[in-house]
Design an enzyme around this catalytic site. Structure first.
Site, PDB file in Angstrom:
ATOM      1  N   GLY A  51       0.821  -1.197   0.000  1.00 48.62           N
ATOM      2  CA  GLY A  51       0.000   0.000   0.000  1.00 48.62           C
ATOM      3  C   GLY A  51       0.859   1.251   0.000  1.00 48.62           C
ATOM      4  CB  CYS A  52       0.132   4.683   1.143  1.00 48.17           C
ATOM      5  SG  CYS A  52       0.956   6.284   1.323  1.00 48.17           S
TER       6      CYS A  52
END
Length: 220
Positions: A51-52
């Site tokens: 993810g981020c």
């Protein structure tokens, strides 16, 4: 009309985001032989996408034995990826982190535990509110031993959760360091909206789950 345009835009983006993973060039990356990064000053390196990278960088930096976590891009087929290019989903890369760690303090196996324990392991093509192939979960291995560790833990987690684990398993090829403004983003921007509402809650959830893996100054 606006609703139709919105749906068409979403369809286009979804197509772009997934195009990277069916591209023949991407398959070459998946089929490549892994590159092993040698120890430097006694420190090893490991690579994860979850993810981020703002979130992931902060999580790993809270872990004992981790000297540094660097945000960047890995897993794709294009040279010199940028944040803007990666966000199109066409580069094949995912937002990733390079973990510089002391193998005498924490093992690669434990870092894989951190990886799986700090995300939603069943979410495909994203984490939390972030969606697209650039946010997909990937664990990178540098040799057969690491690959076996990853696959064994992934299989055990699938049995435990009775679910398919989304993380892809890639041979490590190259890590591209991200732009300067992405580095240490959570620490430098604690009041930014995304950091307050997504990154910090994700970090705190991890800390509560793995107190024994935290650095002393993170145990609060």
């Amino acid at each position: 009309m606006k609703q139709l345009l919105f749906i068409l835009t979403l369809t286009f983006l979804f197509s772009c985001h997934n195009q990277a993973q069916v591209n023949p060039k991407q398959q070459e990356v998946i089929n490549a032989n892994p590159i092993e990064v040698p120890l430097q000053d006694g420190k090893a390196r490991a690579y994860f996408a979850s993810g981020c990278f703002w979130c992931v960088e902060a999580i790993f930096e809270s872990v004992k034995g981790v000297e540094e976590s660097i945000s960047g891009y890995s897993g794709g087929f294009t040279e010199n990826p940028t944040y803007e290019a990666s966000n199109t989903g066409k580069t094949g890369h995912a937002e990733a982190v390079e973990i510089i760690y002391d193998p005498n303090i924490i093992s690669f196996s434990e870092l894989v535990d951190v990886y799986f324990g700090s995300q939603n392991p069943t979410q495909v093509n994203g984490q939390g509110p972030d969606h697209g192939s650039q946010y997909r979960s990937i664990i990178f291995y540098q040799n057969d031993e690491q690959k076996k560790i990853i696959e064994d833990k992934k299989a055990a987690l699938a049995i435990e959760l009775d679910a398919t684990i989304a993380a892809e398993v890639y041979p490590f090829q190259k890590f591209w360091i991200g732009e300067d403004y992405h580095q240490n983003y959570e620490r430098l921007h604690p009041n930014q909206g995304y950091i307050r509402n997504v990154s910090i809650p994700r970090l705190n959830k991890f800390k509560a789950k793995f107190p024994e893996l935290l650095k002393e100054d993170e145990k609060h």
